[in-house]
Design an enzyme around this catalytic site. Structure first.
Site, PDB file in Angstrom:
ATOM      1  N   GLY D 147       0.825  -1.194   0.000  1.00 39.58           N
ATOM      2  CA  GLY D 147       0.000   0.000   0.000  1.00 39.58           C
ATOM      3  C   GLY D 147       0.865   1.253   0.000  1.00 39.58           C
ATOM      4  N   CYS D 148       0.281   2.361  -0.426  1.00 45.70           N
ATOM      5  CA  CYS D 148       1.047   3.599  -0.537  1.00 45.70           C
ATOM      6  C   CYS D 148       1.463   4.112   0.842  1.00 45.70           C
ATOM      7  CB  CYS D 148       0.249   4.646  -1.303  1.00 45.70           C
ATOM      8  SG  CYS D 148      -1.463   4.859  -0.766  1.00 45.70           S
ATOM      9  N   TYR D 149       0.475   4.210   1.762  1.00 47.36           N
ATOM     10  CA  TYR D 149       0.814   4.684   3.106  1.00 47.36           C
ATOM     11  C   TYR D 149       1.875   3.800   3.774  1.00 47.36           C
ATOM     12  CZ  TYR D 149      -3.163   7.999   3.334  1.00 47.36           C
ATOM     13  OH  TYR D 149      -4.037   9.040   3.142  1.00 47.36           O
ATOM     14  N   PRO D 150       1.711   2.471   3.760  1.00 50.78           N
ATOM     15  CA  PRO D 150       2.703   1.617   4.447  1.00 50.78           C
ATOM     16  C   PRO D 150       4.091   1.712   3.828  1.00 50.78           C
ATOM     17  CG  PRO D 150       0.671   0.395   4.030  1.00 50.78           C
ATOM     18  CD  PRO D 150       0.550   1.697   3.304  1.00 50.78           C
ATOM     19  N   THR D 151       4.189   1.979   2.529  1.00 55.06           N
ATOM     20  CA  THR D 151       5.526   2.103   1.949  1.00 55.06           C
ATOM     21  C   THR D 151       6.295   3.235   2.620  1.00 55.06           C
ATOM     22  OG1 THR D 151       4.848   1.157  -0.172  1.00 55.06           O
ATOM     23  CG2 THR D 151       6.778   2.620  -0.187  1.00 55.06           C
TER      24      THR D 151
END
Lengths: 336, 336, 336, 336
Positions: D147-151
């Site tokens: 996911g974008c946030y977790p990256t």
């Protein structure tokens, strides 16, 4: 017929222009523009547009025009220069800069990185957050209108500190985001369109000059508060996301109730129902501070979101709210 | 291994920085930053970020570094000062300012409201719109990179004038809209965030300094052309809506065919199918000029829409396209 | 105490919500929300926020609530369905859609690409542009509130046509740009954030459904008018750049004087001094239409710039201005 | 000549279109568009624009076209349906949805509020964050692109947890802000222009479905992490402001050194010098994750700022980085 004339210095800046707009619609005052230094270009105006009267800023003008209040929407150094003159000329002064918000010149020097040039006024200045001390404001001669960030922060944080619900060891995070108008109208690279648009950036971590206003009013220690100031590519509005931990709160309802009790009679603080949160849109061009909460009782994690329009409740609107107190008008006059 | 070193003056401005980015990805050149005057603050950079070599701008630097081409992404007055020095030092010069675009100093003075300080170079400068005169560009020592507005305008208007389809008495309207980066990176009130956001304004009617480039290249009379420059609250991109009347065109297809014939071999001009029109999104960060048409045969009303990225085809990309011609690389190298 | 109750259908859309806001601040009316079909999600509201009373929309509700006026901020097909019911129930109707703006059902079908379902009302509907026919509006039962584009266009173009200054053969170009709220609140790909931001596009050339309102009110032939509708990445505001040619005008002053004479007593039309032009910022959240001109006597080229807030003078504000006429209030009540 | 063909399902969405653009410029692969369900309208394209080949999505197409990799830029439910088919047809699958990121179907159900329809694949899916496990990715058949946030979160938080510098009792705050493209291209009220522009809002506190990816990869407990997701009115970019407390860190240098040691050989993680912080502009259209730190040794307060382009390192770029690993290309191919 208007009861009072009031003067505005710095009327071409964003806060000053907003204030002139509000005062023009106020039924009981007439704004007078006090021309000090023309640091901004005037906007072109339509033919015949109703503009307030403009006079040169001076102690004589204050006397001749019988100005009851003078607003200083000026940089701190200009406010330190003008405030004594305006007070001597008989006006009450509401200063929108940071010049008179802190209690002593040492604290001022530390955060503003410059010497205070009118330290004798610091003790008589009253911090103008009406929700915390409206009685003192009503009696004051010199009112230090609060900073935009601290207005949203203190209304959210102070009830938490006062009620003792915060686990102090874990600290309080205040992640603050502001529209660009908070930086003023003077052209600078950092606020030029090409640098701000399509971007989001943190520009001050721990050391923003608004921090001491939060420490002072919310009675929180500097070591406890992690405050970050960030820039949103919008013109106006502040949203602060405040994080803390609590073992003593039993539920989200209890957290919301704490604010309900505190602000039940406040006309300009609004609370959001559980499950919803305020946003910047909701306070646009209003004098409201909107507050919403989220709490997870299983883990003690809490979030409070606080939103204001930085040019209204964070500047011009709160200044006029303070004027209403000083001139003994209904506090909400012209603001609802 | 890169074949050539090329210098960039004004590399901190929006066009200059875009150019450095393009040159860095070009497989056959190495950009050298020529530090002239530090009018803009540098951006913070990550640790170890690959930055081109930077040297002080001087004729000696041109010689020592063996610069084949020097790009001037500078204001016109700086370009007039530097171009002769760079040429004398043996570099070919591609100037992104308006300094050398017009054919005589009188025309320059009229539109730029200042005297030309290097008029002797005007006759040897070649106007760098490759779609119109790539052979001359390939031979030139001094190339005047076209203005952003005229690039979109001339590619759309010149074929209309050349083919004689316009009813000349009715004139041509060019309603041009640009993103804010066209005004450069230097902080000014008119391009500060708070003045541009949530706004749209016309800032130049008839008298924009780019107008003579359209008159010159499209062979249209000043009396015929109504050109307006307007500001969109976006960072990059130009869209021009061009209006004319035609009794000689038989159909929209005929209008589109006129462009098809003209641009069939052009790598950077794209046409939109009837029923669709280009927009700014479609050319974002590309060197394309996109063109679409609408024609109503019953009434003779015609509209042509032309879109470019002002920082690429309108500035840095076209400059590199010109460099490709000058250095005998494939014209599209690094640009597709 | 409020004199009248007035109903609003479609109060969650952008125009409807703007109207409810204006009516709430109007000293002599009380708005009632008429719930028809919930096509938009409600916004979260603060606890205790003062919301107008809401009832189900029906003829009975009109009678029971004694609604003097019902505003339809609904799509044209809904307006055609509701207007007869509301009129029969005794209310005057101010319709913000395009349903009743044109004079015959054939013209409606041509431009709206659908059959008119209440053609019998077209002859009694009055086109609600107060600056052109306020006496008829004051007597009307059904008022067709003008489209946003035509409001800005007609106030600028009609005086030019009426005074005969335009060289008719050259035609009139109206290059119109609008913020996104003009397209309504219903989610669609074309108005989603990712498609609009950083972009600018022309979406309708010659065939926008607002065109016949301009032909009708300004008495201009379709063949003469080139009208283009374009999307600016802002929420609210319209700016139209109007081009024509004139051999009869002697000077820019003469052009401006033409507007001065025409609008000298109009409270909501403002003119800009020569050398300046209006912009969208200047009319933000106002009911003004701002007009500025540019004329080059040597060549006969003329430009008129007209700006409104599409949600106020282009929709809700003008609707309330019409209500003021219908209910015999001062025309500017609640709008200055 | 390209070595491999690779398929893309969901190529009209924002991540899918970004991916097609990246793959087109990759020197060793040819993208094939796999038409599955046309949930978005195609954009108008210029005449003759080079578009990748498009075929109907099916296992046969995978075989006929000899697709080495199939990218699923689809919603989770579509990915769960297609992944088994594509794997059976012999392709390796890189899935950009959340379908295969979590380790068991129970965790999936809890956070995604729906049953997992292909739970048998969860154990073989490899979480595709190359900086943490590139060897396993290179061997995988099914890669769950993060996911974008977790990256942005994991690259910043995991080194802190792993090194033990965080005072665990005080917890970790991750205040995350994202551009609107993260929500996809499907029209919805919450992502329509009028709702997002001029606004900033928190839309998920504690319960965002990306949270378990952070818990999993950074080995942090849910009770420790306060994660908030907020919407910035920009198209692309994520900035996360991460707060913690540390009694063990001696200085800001020590904090930065921790990241330097960890990421010294990573091509896509960049660190900012002390005194500066990354912003969204700096990672625009790049595959970089930029990290900067601030630490106050006197009080133990620490802030880490992490920025990525959500469509590149947060989606399409990381997917292509994973493809480079799977197909044994240099990891940075096409991404620098």
């Amino acid at each position: 017929m208007n009861n009072y004339k009031v003067g505005v210095v710095g009327f071409r800046g964003y806060s000053g222009a907003e204030l002139v707009g509000l005062l023009t619609r106020h039924p009981q005052v007439e704004p007078i523009l006090l021309e000090h230094r023309q640091d901004s270009d005037p906007q072109p105006q339509p033919i015949g547009a109703r503009q307030p009267v403009s006079v040169q800023c001076s102690p004589e003008a204050v006397k001749n025009e019988h100005l009851a209040v003078v607003f200083l929407a000026t940089p701190a150094d200009v406010s330190m220069e003008l405030a004594p003159q305006m007070l001597d000329a008989g006006a009450k002064v509401i200063d929108l800069s940071g010049a008179f918000r802190l209690r002593d010149s040492g604290t001022y020097s530390r955060w503003y990185k410059e010497k205070h040039s009118a330290p004798e006024l610091l003790s008589e200045a009253v911090y103008g957050l009406p929700e915390f001390c409206r009685e003192r404001i009503a009696q004051a001669h010199l009112i230090a209108n609060p900073g935009c960030y601290p207005t949203a922060a203190n209304l959210a944080i102070q009830p938490l500190i006062a009620s003792g619900v915060i686990d102090r060891g874990a600290g309080v995070v205040c992640d603050a985001k502001s529209g660009v108008s908070g930086a003023g109208r003077k052209p600078r690279l950092k606020t030029s369109f090409g640098e701000v648009i399509d971007n989001f950036s943190a520009y001050s971590v721990f050391d923003h000059r608004h921090v001491p206003e939060i420490l002072m009013e919310s009675a929180i220690e500097e070591a406890e508060l992690s405050f970050t100031a960030q820039l949103i590519p919008i013109h106006r509005g502040i949203l602060e996301t405040i994080y803390f931990r609590s073992r003593s709160l039993s539920s989200a309802e209890a957290l919301l109730d704490l604010y309900k009790r505190r602000y039940q009679d406040e006309p300009f603080v609004r609370l959001y129902p559980l499950g919803t949160l305020p946003d910047i849109r909701g306070v646009d061009r209003t004098n409201f501070c909107d507050i919403g909460v989220r709490f997870d009782p299983a883990t003690g994690r809490a979030v409070v979101v606080s939103a204001i329009d930085n040019l209204v409740k964070g500047a011009a609107g709160q200044a006029m709210q303070n004027m209403n107190l000083v001139l003994n008008f209904p506090e909400t006059e012209g603001l609802l």
